[in-house]
Design a protein around this motif. Structure first.
Motif, PDB file in Angstrom:
ATOM      1  N   LEU A  63       0.825  -1.205   0.000  1.00 47.38           N
ATOM      2  CA  LEU A  63       0.000   0.000   0.000  1.00 47.38           C
ATOM      3  C   LEU A  63       0.859   1.254   0.000  1.00 47.38           C
ATOM      4  O   LEU A  63       0.560   2.223  -0.685  1.00 47.38           O
ATOM      5  CB  LEU A  63      -0.934   0.002   1.212  1.00 47.38           C
ATOM      6  CG  LEU A  63      -2.117  -0.957   1.120  1.00 47.38           C
ATOM      7  CD1 LEU A  63      -2.868  -0.993   2.441  1.00 47.38           C
ATOM      8  CD2 LEU A  63      -3.042  -0.566  -0.005  1.00 47.38           C
ATOM      9  N   TRP A  64       1.924   1.244   0.798  1.00 44.30           N
ATOM     10  CA  TRP A  64       2.839   2.393   0.841  1.00 44.30           C
ATOM     11  C   TRP A  64       3.432   2.635  -0.546  1.00 44.30           C
ATOM     12  O   TRP A  64       3.478   3.762  -1.028  1.00 44.30           O
ATOM     13  CB  TRP A  64       3.933   2.145   1.868  1.00 44.30           C
ATOM     14  CG  TRP A  64       4.977   3.205   1.886  1.00 44.30           C
ATOM     15  CD1 TRP A  64       6.206   3.172   1.296  1.00 44.30           C
ATOM     16  CD2 TRP A  64       4.887   4.491   2.510  1.00 44.30           C
ATOM     17  NE1 TRP A  64       6.877   4.336   1.516  1.00 44.30           N
ATOM     18  CE2 TRP A  64       6.094   5.165   2.267  1.00 44.30           C
ATOM     19  CE3 TRP A  64       3.906   5.135   3.249  1.00 44.30           C
ATOM     20  CZ2 TRP A  64       6.345   6.445   2.732  1.00 44.30           C
ATOM     21  CZ3 TRP A  64       4.168   6.403   3.715  1.00 44.30           C
ATOM     22  CH2 TRP A  64       5.365   7.055   3.451  1.00 44.30           C
ATOM     23  N   ALA A  65       3.871   1.567  -1.191  1.00 42.87           N
ATOM     24  CA  ALA A  65       4.463   1.705  -2.525  1.00 42.87           C
ATOM     25  C   ALA A  65       3.449   2.258  -3.514  1.00 42.87           C
ATOM     26  O   ALA A  65       3.776   3.141  -4.326  1.00 42.87           O
ATOM     27  CB  ALA A  65       4.982   0.352  -3.001  1.00 42.87           C
ATOM     28  N   TYR A  66       2.214   1.763  -3.475  1.00 42.36           N
ATOM     29  CA  TYR A  66       1.186   2.247  -4.393  1.00 42.36           C
ATOM     30  C   TYR A  66       0.877   3.716  -4.146  1.00 42.36           C
ATOM     31  O   TYR A  66       0.779   4.511  -5.069  1.00 42.36           O
ATOM     32  CB  TYR A  66      -0.091   1.418  -4.251  1.00 42.36           C
ATOM     33  CG  TYR A  66      -1.206   1.922  -5.139  1.00 42.36           C
ATOM     34  CD1 TYR A  66      -1.241   1.570  -6.488  1.00 42.36           C
ATOM     35  CD2 TYR A  66      -2.188   2.774  -4.651  1.00 42.36           C
ATOM     36  CE1 TYR A  66      -2.240   2.047  -7.321  1.00 42.36           C
ATOM     37  CE2 TYR A  66      -3.190   3.254  -5.476  1.00 42.36           C
ATOM     38  CZ  TYR A  66      -3.208   2.889  -6.803  1.00 42.36           C
ATOM     39  OH  TYR A  66      -4.184   3.369  -7.621  1.00 42.36           O
ATOM     40  N   ARG A  67       0.716   4.086  -2.880  1.00 41.64           N
ATOM     41  CA  ARG A  67       0.304   5.444  -2.527  1.00 41.64           C
ATOM     42  C   ARG A  67       1.391   6.486  -2.785  1.00 41.64           C
ATOM     43  O   ARG A  67       1.095   7.673  -2.890  1.00 41.64           O
ATOM     44  CB  ARG A  67      -0.122   5.497  -1.071  1.00 41.64           C
ATOM     45  CG  ARG A  67      -1.400   4.724  -0.821  1.00 41.64           C
ATOM     46  CD  ARG A  67      -1.713   4.614   0.640  1.00 41.64           C
ATOM     47  NE  ARG A  67      -2.921   3.847   0.857  1.00 41.64           N
ATOM     48  CZ  ARG A  67      -3.220   3.244   1.980  1.00 41.64           C
ATOM     49  NH1 ARG A  67      -2.407   3.325   3.019  1.00 41.64           N
ATOM     50  NH2 ARG A  67      -4.339   2.564   2.093  1.00 41.64           N
ATOM     51  N   THR A  68       2.627   6.069  -2.862  1.00 44.65           N
ATOM     52  CA  THR A  68       3.721   7.023  -3.066  1.00 44.65           C
ATOM     53  C   THR A  68       4.301   6.960  -4.473  1.00 44.65           C
ATOM     54  O   THR A  68       5.327   7.582  -4.744  1.00 44.65           O
ATOM     55  CB  THR A  68       4.843   6.778  -2.033  1.00 44.65           C
ATOM     56  OG1 THR A  68       5.316   5.436  -2.158  1.00 44.65           O
ATOM     57  CG2 THR A  68       4.352   7.039  -0.628  1.00 44.65           C
ATOM     58  N   THR A  69       3.644   6.219  -5.364  1.00 48.82           N
ATOM     59  CA  THR A  69       4.115   6.101  -6.748  1.00 48.82           C
ATOM     60  C   THR A  69       3.368   7.090  -7.639  1.00 48.82           C
ATOM     61  O   THR A  69       2.151   7.192  -7.583  1.00 48.82           O
ATOM     62  CB  THR A  69       3.890   4.667  -7.264  1.00 48.82           C
ATOM     63  OG1 THR A  69       4.576   3.764  -6.412  1.00 48.82           O
ATOM     64  CG2 THR A  69       4.414   4.518  -8.682  1.00 48.82           C
ATOM     65  N   TYR A  70       4.109   7.792  -8.464  1.00 47.83           N
ATOM     66  CA  TYR A  70       3.568   8.765  -9.412  1.00 47.83           C
ATOM     67  C   TYR A  70       2.655   8.059 -10.401  1.00 47.83           C
ATOM     68  O   TYR A  70       3.020   7.036 -10.970  1.00 47.83           O
ATOM     69  CB  TYR A  70       4.745   9.432 -10.137  1.00 47.83           C
ATOM     70  CG  TYR A  70       4.366  10.395 -11.222  1.00 47.83           C
ATOM     71  CD1 TYR A  70       4.078  11.711 -10.930  1.00 47.83           C
ATOM     72  CD2 TYR A  70       4.321   9.990 -12.555  1.00 47.83           C
ATOM     73  CE1 TYR A  70       3.747  12.611 -11.934  1.00 47.83           C
ATOM     74  CE2 TYR A  70       3.990  10.875 -13.563  1.00 47.83           C
ATOM     75  CZ  TYR A  70       3.704  12.183 -13.244  1.00 47.83           C
ATOM     76  OH  TYR A  70       3.366  13.064 -14.229  1.00 47.83           O
ATOM     77  N   LYS A  71       1.457   8.593 -10.621  1.00 48.26           N
ATOM     78  CA  LYS A  71       0.490   8.032 -11.566  1.00 48.26           C
ATOM     79  C   LYS A  71       0.378   8.951 -12.775  1.00 48.26           C
ATOM     80  O   LYS A  71       0.129  10.148 -12.637  1.00 48.26           O
ATOM     81  CB  LYS A  71      -0.889   7.887 -10.920  1.00 48.26           C
ATOM     82  CG  LYS A  71      -0.894   7.105  -9.627  1.00 48.26           C
ATOM     83  CD  LYS A  71      -0.480   5.674  -9.835  1.00 48.26           C
ATOM     84  CE  LYS A  71      -0.514   4.938  -8.527  1.00 48.26           C
ATOM     85  NZ  LYS A  71       0.427   3.886  -8.431  1.00 48.26           N
ATOM     86  N   THR A  72       0.553   8.409 -13.955  1.00 44.89           N
ATOM     87  CA  THR A  72       0.523   9.194 -15.185  1.00 44.89           C
ATOM     88  C   THR A  72      -0.805   9.922 -15.413  1.00 44.89           C
ATOM     89  O   THR A  72      -0.789  11.097 -15.770  1.00 44.89           O
ATOM     90  CB  THR A  72       0.855   8.298 -16.387  1.00 44.89           C
ATOM     91  OG1 THR A  72       2.139   7.719 -16.178  1.00 44.89           O
ATOM     92  CG2 THR A  72       0.859   9.087 -17.685  1.00 44.89           C
ATOM     93  N   PRO A  73      -1.958   9.260 -15.231  1.00 41.14           N
ATOM     94  CA  PRO A  73      -3.206   9.975 -15.531  1.00 41.14           C
ATOM     95  C   PRO A  73      -3.420  11.238 -14.704  1.00 41.14           C
ATOM     96  O   PRO A  73      -3.906  12.235 -15.218  1.00 41.14           O
ATOM     97  CB  PRO A  73      -4.298   8.939 -15.228  1.00 41.14           C
ATOM     98  CG  PRO A  73      -3.622   7.631 -15.351  1.00 41.14           C
ATOM     99  CD  PRO A  73      -2.206   7.860 -14.916  1.00 41.14           C
ATOM    100  N   THR A  74      -3.060  11.215 -13.431  1.00 39.60           N
ATOM    101  CA  THR A  74      -3.289  12.379 -12.571  1.00 39.60           C
ATOM    102  C   THR A  74      -2.055  13.260 -12.440  1.00 39.60           C
ATOM    103  O   THR A  74      -2.142  14.371 -11.935  1.00 39.60           O
ATOM    104  CB  THR A  74      -3.719  11.940 -11.159  1.00 39.60           C
ATOM    105  OG1 THR A  74      -2.699  11.114 -10.599  1.00 39.60           O
ATOM    106  CG2 THR A  74      -5.048  11.208 -11.204  1.00 39.60           C
ATOM    107  N   LYS A  75      -0.922  12.752 -12.867  1.00 40.61           N
ATOM    108  CA  LYS A  75       0.367  13.441 -12.727  1.00 40.61           C
ATOM    109  C   LYS A  75       0.646  13.792 -11.268  1.00 40.61           C
ATOM    110  O   LYS A  75       1.153  14.870 -10.954  1.00 40.61           O
ATOM    111  CB  LYS A  75       0.419  14.694 -13.603  1.00 40.61           C
ATOM    112  CG  LYS A  75       0.328  14.369 -15.074  1.00 40.61           C
ATOM    113  CD  LYS A  75       0.501  15.576 -15.938  1.00 40.61           C
ATOM    114  CE  LYS A  75       0.419  15.174 -17.385  1.00 40.61           C
ATOM    115  NZ  LYS A  75       0.489  16.302 -18.280  1.00 40.61           N
ATOM    116  N   ALA A  76       0.311  12.862 -10.387  1.00 43.60           N
ATOM    117  CA  ALA A  76       0.526  13.046  -8.953  1.00 43.60           C
ATOM    118  C   ALA A  76       0.512  11.672  -8.295  1.00 43.60           C
ATOM    119  O   ALA A  76       0.142  10.675  -8.913  1.00 43.60           O
ATOM    120  CB  ALA A  76      -0.556  13.935  -8.357  1.00 43.60           C
ATOM    121  N   THR A  77       0.894  11.632  -7.020  1.00 40.25           N
ATOM    122  CA  THR A  77       0.790  10.406  -6.246  1.00 40.25           C
ATOM    123  C   THR A  77      -0.530  10.427  -5.490  1.00 40.25           C
ATOM    124  O   THR A  77      -1.024  11.499  -5.132  1.00 40.25           O
ATOM    125  CB  THR A  77       1.949  10.274  -5.241  1.00 40.25           C
ATOM    126  OG1 THR A  77       1.848  11.324  -4.272  1.00 40.25           O
ATOM    127  CG2 THR A  77       3.298  10.318  -5.933  1.00 40.25           C
TER     128      THR A  77
END
Length: 161
Positions: free
Chosen positions: A5-19
């Motif tokens: 969960l930590w890894a998912y929540r702190t990974t940059y997401k292309t669609p939103t351009k944010a974590t």
């Protein structure tokens, strides 16, 4: 589980351009490594008094709505690009009345027999009885029965005997 969960929540997401973390808390997460090797952000936060830290956090929370709105706009732009890319690859299919065609079995027509992966994904042939505007077709079986309601042309392909 917590590490995933930590890894998912702190990974940059292309669609939103944010974590996801930054969209909830308006700041990027402080990684445990940055506490051991102090960063500028950690050093500034350590030097602030409790009142100053509260004021700084309130200012960050006020800016959170703007950050979320920007993420939503980025997501809409991303989805628009994905739709345009998909639509560019789609080939329109047109059929004439009386033509023999096959129907994609999934998800339109449930499997009538079991056979696993070796069963064809296409069922038919059927005749095109009527062509509707917008790419829908009424089909009939070779014996004249109507097995289904009108169906979208994207689920059809020509039958070559």
């Amino acid at each position: 589980m917590a590490e995933a969960l930590w890894a998912y929540r702190t990974t940059y997401k292309t669609p939103t351009k944010a974590t996801p973390y930054s969209l909830v808390f308006d700041v990027e997460a402080v990684l445990p490594l940055k506490i051991e090797l102090p960063s500028l952000r950690v050093a500034i936060q350590n030097d602030l008094t409790q009142e100053q830290n509260i004021l700084l956090r309130m200012e960050e929370l006020d800016a959170l709505d703007e950050l979320r709105l920007q993420a939503q706009q980025n997501l809409e732009i991303y989805l628009g690009r994905m739709t345009k890319s998909f639509d560019h690859m789609v080939r329109p299919r047109t059929f004439q009345e009386g033509e023999l065609i096959l129907v994609l079995r999934r998800p339109i027509i449930p499997h009538r027999k079991f056979g696993g992966k070796f069963v064809s994904n296409w069922e038919g042939p059927f005749f095109v009885e009527k062509v509707y505007q917008g790419g829908a077709y009424q089909l009939i079986e070779l014996n004249g029965q109507r097995p289904m309601h009108p169906i979208n042309g994207q689920h059809l392909k020509k039958y070559h005997a």
